[in-house]
Design a protein around this motif. Structure first.
Motif, PDB file in Angstrom:
ATOM      1  N   LEU A 293       0.400   0.558 -13.756  1.00  0.00           N
ATOM      2  CA  LEU A 293       0.305   1.638 -12.773  1.00  0.00           C
ATOM      3  C   LEU A 293       0.935   2.904 -13.336  1.00  0.00           C
ATOM      4  N   LYS A 294       2.034   2.713 -14.079  1.00  0.00           N
ATOM      5  CA  LYS A 294       2.670   3.877 -14.699  1.00  0.00           C
ATOM      6  C   LYS A 294       1.732   4.504 -15.729  1.00  0.00           C
TER       7      LYS A 294
ATOM      8  N   LYS B  70      -5.543  -3.633   3.044  1.00  0.00           N
ATOM      9  CA  LYS B  70      -5.086  -2.258   2.852  1.00  0.00           C
ATOM     10  C   LYS B  70      -3.778  -2.086   3.623  1.00  0.00           C
ATOM     11  N   THR B  71      -2.808  -1.508   2.973  1.00  0.00           N
ATOM     12  CA  THR B  71      -1.549  -1.303   3.678  1.00  0.00           C
ATOM     13  C   THR B  71      -0.894  -0.006   3.226  1.00  0.00           C
ATOM     14  N   ALA B  72       0.261   0.260   3.832  1.00  0.00           N
ATOM     15  CA  ALA B  72       0.946   1.513   3.531  1.00  0.00           C
ATOM     16  C   ALA B  72       1.905   1.342   2.360  1.00  0.00           C
ATOM     17  N   VAL B  73       2.032   2.373   1.585  1.00  0.00           N
ATOM     18  CA  VAL B  73       3.078   2.469   0.581  1.00  0.00           C
ATOM     19  C   VAL B  73       4.241   3.177   1.274  1.00  0.00           C
TER      20      VAL B  73
ATOM     21  N   GLU C 256      -1.548   4.941   0.661  1.00  0.00           N
ATOM     22  CA  GLU C 256      -2.193   3.674   0.986  1.00  0.00           C
ATOM     23  C   GLU C 256      -2.487   2.887  -0.273  1.00  0.00           C
ATOM     24  N   ILE C 257      -2.408   1.567  -0.150  1.00  0.00           N
ATOM     25  CA  ILE C 257      -2.722   0.708  -1.286  1.00  0.00           C
ATOM     26  C   ILE C 257      -3.689  -0.384  -0.825  1.00  0.00           C
TER      27      ILE C 257
ATOM     28  N   ILE D 287      -4.975   2.718  -5.282  1.00  0.00           N
ATOM     29  CA  ILE D 287      -3.831   3.368  -4.627  1.00  0.00           C
ATOM     30  C   ILE D 287      -4.236   4.802  -4.315  1.00  0.00           C
ATOM     31  N   ASP D 288      -3.973   5.202  -3.099  1.00  0.00           N
ATOM     32  CA  ASP D 288      -4.248   6.578  -2.694  1.00  0.00           C
ATOM     33  C   ASP D 288      -2.904   7.220  -2.363  1.00  0.00           C
TER      34      ASP D 288
END
Ligand SMILES: Cc1cc2nc3c(=O)[nH]c(=O)nc-3n(C[C@H](O)[C@H](O)[C@H](O)COP(=O)(O)OP(=O)(O)OC[C@H]3O[C@@H](n4cnc5c(N)ncnc54)[C@H](O)[C@@H]3O)c2cc1C
Lengths: 363, 281
Positions: B48-49, B174-177, B159-160, B153-154
């Motif tokens: 992700l980085k 889908k959930t929240a970051v 949102e992820i 990831i948005d």
């Protein structure tokens, strides 16, 4: 320091006083895991085990059923009675349609706070482990994972949960003395399936759970079911032929498939075989794979390391093929053949084929 | 983006032996490794980085020697490492461990917000899979266990979207970051660190936090005191009383031997024969 339940620590001191706020906690609960209307068999296995614990404590055995508002959800309670439950707590809510950690954790925690069980058991499935970890943390109580034996300690009336540790090399017994409920998870096929008694009935207690969907952060966009034909269901297979590193080459692993085909068996594997990519992860038997309980387990070229053994030594009959007469697997298999698996497997396949042909003619 | 990866140094349990007389674990000479499942978590954070930029912080609660595991993570490319270490943590069960780690992560968060927390799906010594869910609960992060893939990831919407292994299938969620993710095995393969990271890892001034530095005031919540579970006894599994009945091999005639075996098995276990006939027909 350890995240495990079981880092060797000072032995438990006797006569620990239970916190007075837990004195009213009673009854043995089993969380009945159901997804899309289908109950995971581990729930019935746990009811079988829970029945023994409840009888010993002289309390009720209670099933907990969470699901969407549908006739099927209620019918699950009736099935739970057949498998030994005296009572069921039933919660029906649209937010409980598919498993999500947040609403399920809230709901189960609320039930525990309201009706106060002394023991709460869940299956050590992906769902059960997810839910149990969150509920235990919310309640700040003890949780023992993957138990293989559950008994009530006579003098303290505490649940003594035994589980494998250090990759199955040792077992340890763990207790939650001061907190309630005492929580435990148990893997599928570790406990025996109880007989169903269709005449048994019980009491359903509906619990009104209120939550609004918009307040739940995680949304399920889609559920992609495993194609049932491709996915092995090892834990519930009656006959398993398994291969290990002793087969030496991926091509030789085909010999395992050949025998399995004749027997109508599932194919299992030891970890090195899975890591080498000769078999899928779902076929791994053992500590970090599946626990199986077949009527017949044929192990070819598997040494019988403890991490493999803990997954399969509940088999009724184990036949081991190994070219080393000192292989540990011969210490617990029922029948042993010392020889080259690459010769023995085809011979077995042939012999079974002939035998079956004869039986079919005769039968 | 800032990810925190929780790792644990564990004994390589493949090499653990049990003392034949005392039934205790013989740890001497057993190499310590990073819990293999945690490497899937670390690699995912590093990927992700690579994609979005940001920082990866690794953290472990453990004895001083766990420093080795943290430096190893740095050599793979993690940016920061924190060792949470104090005698007061000794004897912690999963509840007390998740408390200590979540306290430390809260401290980390004061300096830089934490978007994602990663852990392995479980450890190979404890096998409980409880610490990840525990941390999520305490920090009030959404929990995503057994994640097999991060789909999207948005960052604008925070949102992820992930794929998660469930019973009988895969959930697309889908959930929240911020949220906490426990990674399933086999989801990726750990990279080799480059030279620069290896040098940096060797020189990195590791942060070692004791109880106070980790922001923990209530000693009743850590270590043995904070652990509701108590270990009674530890013992070796009972050996099966009987060794396998060996079927004699006549040189080069496996067929013969197999017929003998079948005769034995089927006469003694008629149910198995019936089962096989049922399936095969
Ligand atoms: C944390 C942890 C978790 C683990 N979880 C699991 C798990 O879930 N499942 C699992 O299986 N393992 C697991 N393991 C690995 C386990 O410790 C063993 O390494 C593994 O089970 C060995 O697999 P094997 O018997 O196939 O291979 P080996 O140990 O290499 O044994 C191969 C055997 O084949 C025999 N052989 C060789 N040639 C032939 C031949 N021609 N014909 C017949 N026999 C032959 C050899 O005598 C030997 O006994 C785990 C280990 C750890 C540390």
């Amino acid at each position: 320091m350890s995240d495990s339940n079981d880092a060797p620590r000072k032995p438990a001191r006797k006569k620990v006083e239970l916190d007075p706020r837990f004195l009213s906690y009673k009854h043995v609960w089993v969380y009945i895991e159901a997804e899309r209307g289908e109950v995971h068999p581990v729930s019935w296995e746990l009811l079988g085990e829970g029945r023994k614990l409840a009888d010993q404590l002289g309390v009720d055995l209670v099933g907990v059923v969470l699901g969407p508002p549908e006739a099927r959800t209620r019918a699950i309670c009736e099935e739970a009675f057949h498998f030994g439950a005296d009572r069921c707590y039933l919660v029906q809510h649209d937010a409980l349609r598919d498993y999500r950690n947040e609403p399920y954790t809230k709901c189960l925690t609320e039930l525990v706070d309201t009706y106060q069980p002394e023991i709460l058991m869940l299956g050590a499935t992906t769902l059960g482990r997810d839910l149990a970890g969150s509920v235990a943390t919310t309640l700040a109580t003890g949780l023992v994972a993957d138990c293989t034996e559950l008994v009530i300690e006579a003098e303290s009336r505490c649940l003594a949960s035994t589980r494998p540790t250090f990759g199955g090399s040792l077992l340890c017994t763990i207790m939650t003395q001061r907190h309630r409920p005492q929580m435990a998870t148990v893997r599928p096929r570790v406990m025996a399936m109880p007989d169903a008694d269709a005449s048994r009935t019980g009491e359903i207690i509906e619990h009104a759970f209120s939550i609004v969907e918009t307040s739940i952060i995680t949304k399920i966009l889609q559920f992609i079911p495993d194609d049932t034909r491709d996915k092995p269901n090892l834990p519930f297979a009656d006959i398993i032929v398994a291969g290990g590193r002793g087969l030496k080459k991926p091509e030789n692993f085909q010999l395992v498939w050949d025998l399995a085909k004749v027997l109508g068996a599932e194919v299992g594997a030891s970890r090195p075989v899975v890591q080498a990519g000769w078999a899928e992860l779902d076929r791994q038997v053992g500590q970090s794979g599946k626990t199986v309980r077949p009527k017949l387990y044929i192990a070819a070229g598997i040494s019988g390391a403890v991490q493999h053994r803990v997954g399969m030594d509940g088999a009724d009959v184990i036949i081991a093929i190994n070219n080393d007469s000192n292989a540990p697997i011969f210490d617990f298999a029922h029948y042993g053949i010392v020889g080259n698996a690459m010769q023995i497997l085809p011979a077995l396949t042939e012999a079974f084929r002939k035998h079956l042909a004869q039986a079919r003619k005769a039968g | 983006m800032h990810s925190v990866v929780c790792i644990k140094q564990v004994p390589d349990s493949a090499q653990i032996r049990v003392h034949p007389v005392t039934n205790t674990i013989m740890r001497q000479g057993v190499p310590a490794i990073i819990n293999p499942y945690d490497l899937f978590a670390l690699e995912e954070a590093l990927r992700l980085k690579d994609r979005f930029g940001g920082t990866v912080t690794v953290i472990t609660m453990g004895p001083p020697q766990a420093e080795v595991a943290l430096r190893k993570c740095l050599s793979f490319g993690a940016d920061h490492a924190i060792l949470v270490s104090d005698r007061a943590f000794a004897g912690a069960d999963t509840l007390a461990t998740s408390f200590a780690l979540s306290a430390a992560i809260s401290k980390v968060r004061e300096e830089q917000p934490v978007d994602l927390i990663f852990t392995g799906k479980q450890t190979i010594d404890g096998d409980t899979a409880q610490v990840g869910p525990g941390i999520a609960k305490r920090l009030d992060y959404q929990l995503l266990t057994y994640v097999s893939k991060i789909v999207d990831i948005d960052f604008g919407k925070k949102e992820i979207t992930v794929e998660r292994r469930a019973e009988g299938g895969v959930q697309l969620l889908k959930t929240a970051v911020p949220c906490l993710i426990t990674m399933l095995e086999g989801t990726n393969e750990m990279r080799f660190g480059d030279m620069a990271d290896m040098f940096r890892a060797a020189r990195y001034p590791l942060k070692v936090w004791d109880r106070v530095a980790a922001g923990i005031e209530d000693v009743a919540k850590i270590g043995l005191k904070g652990s509701p579970t108590v270990v009674g006894k530890v013992f070796a599994p009972k050996p099966r009383s009987q060794r396998a009945e060996m079927i004699e091999v006549h040189d080069n005639d496996p067929q013969d031997l197999v017929v003998t075996l079948l005769a034995k098995v089927f006469t003694r276990h008629p149910k198995i024969e019936a089962e096989i006939i049922k399936r095969a027909s």
